[in-house]
Design an enzyme around this catalytic site. Structure first.
Site, PDB file in Angstrom:
ATOM      1  N   HIS A 101      -5.343  -5.137   2.063  1.00  3.90           N
ATOM      2  CA  HIS A 101      -5.536  -4.692   0.603  1.00  3.90           C
ATOM      3  C   HIS A 101      -6.710  -4.066   0.341  1.00  3.90           C
ATOM      4  O   HIS A 101      -7.770  -4.348   0.982  1.00  3.90           O
ATOM      5  CB  HIS A 101      -5.366  -6.234  -0.426  1.00  3.90           C
ATOM      6  CG  HIS A 101      -6.112  -5.599  -1.745  1.00  3.90           C
ATOM      7  ND1 HIS A 101      -5.158  -5.478  -2.679  1.00  3.90           N
ATOM      8  CD2 HIS A 101      -7.356  -5.806  -2.044  1.00  3.90           C
ATOM      9  CE1 HIS A 101      -6.083  -5.136  -3.828  1.00  3.90           C
ATOM     10  NE2 HIS A 101      -7.118  -5.527  -3.388  1.00  3.90           N
ATOM     11  N   ARG A 132      -8.488   3.622   0.529  1.00  5.60           N
ATOM     12  CA  ARG A 132      -7.051   3.657   0.331  1.00  5.60           C
ATOM     13  C   ARG A 132      -6.318   4.413   1.308  1.00  5.60           C
ATOM     14  O   ARG A 132      -5.360   4.342   1.994  1.00  5.60           O
ATOM     15  CB  ARG A 132      -6.609   4.137  -0.996  1.00  5.60           C
ATOM     16  CG  ARG A 132      -7.149   3.113  -2.346  1.00  5.60           C
ATOM     17  CD  ARG A 132      -6.240   1.982  -2.152  1.00  5.60           C
ATOM     18  NE  ARG A 132      -4.682   2.079  -2.903  1.00  5.60           N
ATOM     19  CZ  ARG A 132      -4.160   1.385  -3.333  1.00  5.60           C
ATOM     20  NH1 ARG A 132      -4.311  -0.033  -3.097  1.00  5.60           N
ATOM     21  NH2 ARG A 132      -2.812   1.557  -3.865  1.00  5.60           N
ATOM     22  N   GLU A 142     -12.113  -7.237  -8.898  1.00  2.00           N
ATOM     23  CA  GLU A 142     -11.981  -7.827  -7.713  1.00  2.00           C
ATOM     24  C   GLU A 142     -13.106  -8.250  -7.132  1.00  2.00           C
ATOM     25  O   GLU A 142     -13.386  -9.419  -6.357  1.00  2.00           O
ATOM     26  CB  GLU A 142     -10.939  -6.894  -6.788  1.00  2.00           C
ATOM     27  CG  GLU A 142      -9.861  -6.921  -7.430  1.00  2.00           C
ATOM     28  CD  GLU A 142      -8.954  -5.783  -6.591  1.00  2.00           C
ATOM     29  OE1 GLU A 142      -9.399  -5.134  -5.596  1.00  2.00           O
ATOM     30  OE2 GLU A 142      -7.659  -5.525  -6.932  1.00  2.00           O
ATOM     31  N   TYR A 158      -3.837 -11.352  -8.040  1.00  2.00           N
ATOM     32  CA  TYR A 158      -2.364 -10.342  -8.240  1.00  2.00           C
ATOM     33  C   TYR A 158      -1.981 -10.399  -9.694  1.00  2.00           C
ATOM     34  O   TYR A 158      -0.777 -10.161  -9.791  1.00  2.00           O
ATOM     35  CB  TYR A 158      -1.383 -10.726  -7.112  1.00  2.00           C
ATOM     36  CG  TYR A 158      -1.901 -10.117  -5.733  1.00  2.00           C
ATOM     37  CD1 TYR A 158      -1.932  -8.534  -5.772  1.00  2.00           C
ATOM     38  CD2 TYR A 158      -2.070 -10.886  -4.520  1.00  2.00           C
ATOM     39  CE1 TYR A 158      -1.986  -8.036  -4.658  1.00  2.00           C
ATOM     40  CE2 TYR A 158      -2.401 -10.235  -3.434  1.00  2.00           C
ATOM     41  CZ  TYR A 158      -2.351  -8.611  -3.125  1.00  2.00           C
ATOM     42  OH  TYR A 158      -2.623  -8.326  -2.071  1.00  2.00           O
ATOM     43  N   LYS A 206      -5.513  -9.513   5.223  1.00  2.00           N
ATOM     44  CA  LYS A 206      -4.574 -10.443   4.661  1.00  2.00           C
ATOM     45  C   LYS A 206      -4.362 -11.289   5.947  1.00  2.00           C
ATOM     46  O   LYS A 206      -4.631 -11.003   7.300  1.00  2.00           O
ATOM     47  CB  LYS A 206      -3.284  -9.895   4.432  1.00  2.00           C
ATOM     48  CG  LYS A 206      -3.605  -9.033   2.897  1.00  2.00           C
ATOM     49  CD  LYS A 206      -2.148  -8.177   2.632  1.00  2.00           C
ATOM     50  CE  LYS A 206      -2.321  -7.588   1.353  1.00  2.00           C
ATOM     51  NZ  LYS A 206      -1.199  -6.699   0.881  1.00  2.00           N
ATOM     52  N   PHE A 260       8.940  -9.820  -6.326  1.00  2.60           N
ATOM     53  CA  PHE A 260       8.177 -10.074  -4.996  1.00  2.60           C
ATOM     54  C   PHE A 260       6.854 -10.863  -5.181  1.00  2.60           C
ATOM     55  O   PHE A 260       6.215 -11.295  -4.306  1.00  2.60           O
ATOM     56  CB  PHE A 260       7.870  -8.976  -4.077  1.00  2.60           C
ATOM     57  CG  PHE A 260       6.925  -7.883  -4.836  1.00  2.60           C
ATOM     58  CD1 PHE A 260       5.550  -8.126  -4.874  1.00  2.60           C
ATOM     59  CD2 PHE A 260       7.487  -6.851  -5.444  1.00  2.60           C
ATOM     60  CE1 PHE A 260       4.724  -7.061  -5.402  1.00  2.60           C
ATOM     61  CE2 PHE A 260       6.759  -5.923  -5.967  1.00  2.60           C
ATOM     62  CZ  PHE A 260       5.170  -6.018  -5.856  1.00  2.60           C
TER      63      PHE A 260
HETATM   64  P1  RTP Z   1      -2.735  -4.096  -2.142  1.00  2.82           P
HETATM   65  O1  RTP Z   1      -2.828  -4.473  -3.540  1.00  2.82           O
HETATM   66  O2  RTP Z   1      -2.110  -5.208  -1.390  1.00  2.82           O
HETATM   67  O3  RTP Z   1      -3.861  -3.303  -1.662  1.00  2.82           O
HETATM   68  O4  RTP Z   1      -1.440  -3.127  -2.282  1.00  2.82           O
HETATM   69  P2  RTP Z   1      -1.033  -1.836  -3.191  1.00  2.82           P
HETATM   70  O5  RTP Z   1      -1.951  -1.571  -4.105  1.00  2.82           O
HETATM   71  O6  RTP Z   1      -0.840  -0.534  -2.132  1.00  2.82           O
HETATM   72  O7  RTP Z   1       0.418  -2.440  -3.630  1.00  2.82           O
HETATM   73  P3  RTP Z   1       0.947  -3.313  -4.891  1.00  2.82           P
HETATM   74  O8  RTP Z   1       1.836  -2.452  -5.449  1.00  2.82           O
HETATM   75  O9  RTP Z   1      -0.548  -3.457  -5.611  1.00  2.82           O
HETATM   76  O10 RTP Z   1       1.297  -4.265  -4.345  1.00  2.82           O
HETATM   77  C1  RTP Z   1       0.739  -5.412  -3.874  1.00  2.82           C
HETATM   78  C2  RTP Z   1       1.232  -6.288  -2.569  1.00  2.82           C
HETATM   79  O11 RTP Z   1       2.360  -6.739  -2.793  1.00  2.82           O
HETATM   80  C3  RTP Z   1       3.263  -6.407  -1.737  1.00  2.82           C
HETATM   81  N1  RTP Z   1       4.373  -6.060  -1.846  1.00  2.82           N
HETATM   82  N2  RTP Z   1       5.730  -6.297  -1.872  1.00  2.82           N
HETATM   83  N3  RTP Z   1       8.394  -6.775  -1.622  1.00  2.82           N
HETATM   84  C4  RTP Z   1       8.143  -5.411  -2.062  1.00  2.82           C
HETATM   85  O12 RTP Z   1       8.793  -4.879  -2.757  1.00  2.82           O
HETATM   86  C5  RTP Z   1       6.772  -5.385  -2.274  1.00  2.82           C
HETATM   87  N4  RTP Z   1       5.854  -4.581  -3.045  1.00  2.82           N
HETATM   88  C6  RTP Z   1       4.587  -4.810  -2.734  1.00  2.82           C
HETATM   89  C7  RTP Z   1       2.553  -5.676  -0.729  1.00  2.82           C
HETATM   90  O13 RTP Z   1       1.863  -6.580   0.304  1.00  2.82           O
HETATM   91  C8  RTP Z   1       1.452  -5.249  -1.345  1.00  2.82           C
HETATM   92  O14 RTP Z   1       0.573  -4.878  -0.469  1.00  2.82           O
END
Ligand code: RTP
Length: 148
Positions: A115, A85, A126, A49, A9, A57
Site C-alpha cells: 500500500h 505510487r 496515515e 481503509y 501487506k 470488497f
Molecule cells: P492501496 O490503498 O492498498 O495502496 O491501494 P490503492 O490506493 O491502489 O487502491 P484502493 O482503491 O485504495 O484499494 C485499496 C485496496 O483494496 C483492494 N481492492 N480490492 N477486489 C477489488 O475489486 C479490489 N479493489 C481494491 C486492493 O488490495 C487495494 O490495494
C-alpha cells in the site's frame, strides 16, 4: 520534505519481499524515517481503509490486512507520494507495468503486496494513524548526491 506512508501487506511479508521492497525505495534515493513490523486488529484496519467502507470488497480487504504481520514505513523525499505510487504500480496487478512492485510480484488485486498513500493529505493522516509516536528526525548525508 514530503513524506509518504508505505505498508508491505501480509502477503508481501509472508513471501519474503520485505528486503526487496525496502531496497527499491532506498536505491531510488528516498530516506527511511519510520519502520515497524506489526499485526493490526480489525478496528485499526477498518480505520485505515475507512474511505472504502462502502465498497463490496471492504470486508475481504480488512480480513486480508489483519491476516498476518505488515511492515509499516514512512519514506521521505521530493515528490515521494507520487513517485512512491509509480514504484508500486497500478492497483490491479493485471495492469501494473513490469518493473513496478505489483507488476513484478503480484497477480490478484486482492493480494497486491503493498500500500502507498495516494496524496500528501492522506499520507499525513496515515502517518498519524500508524506512527502516533512520531518518526525519526535525521537527514541523509547523501542528499547532495541525490538532489541538485
Ligand atoms: P492501496 O490503498 O492498498 O495502496 O491501494 P490503492 O490506493 O491502489 O487502491 P484502493 O482503491 O485504495 O484499494 C485499496 C485496496 O483494496 C483492494 N481492492 N480490492 N477486489 C477489488 O475489486 C479490489 N479493489 C481494491 C486492493 O488490495 C487495494 O490495494
Amino acid at each position: 520534505m514530503e513524506q509518504t506512508f508505505i505498508m508491505i501487506k501480509p502477503d508481501g511479508v509472508q513471501r519474503g519481499l520485505v528486503g526487496e521492497i525496502i531496497g527499491r525505495f532506498e536505491k531510488k534515493g528516498f530516506s527511511l524515517k519510520g519502520l515497524k513490523l506489526l499485526t493490526v486488529d480489525q478496528a485499526f484496519a477498518e480505520k485505515h481503509y475507512a474511505d472504502l467502507s462502502s465498497k463490496p470488497f471492504f470486508n475481504g480487504l480488512v480480513e486480508y490486512i489483519i491476516s498476518g504481520p505488515v511492515v509499516a514505513m514512512v519514506w521521505e523525499g521530493k515528490n515521494v507520494v507520487t513517485t512512491g505510487r509509480k514504484i508500486i504500480g497500478a492497483t490491479n496487478p493485471a495492469e501494473s507495468a513490469p518493473g513496478t512492485i505489483r507488476g513484478d510480484f503480484a497477480i490478484d488485486i486482492g493480494r497486491n503486496v503493498i500500500h502507498g498513500s495516494d496524496a500528501v493529505e492522506s499520507a499525513k493522516k496515515e502517518i498519524g494513524l500508524w506512527f502516533p509516536e512520531g518518526v525519526a528526525n535525521w537527514s541523509s548525508s547523501l542528499h547532495p548526491w541525490i538532489y541538485e
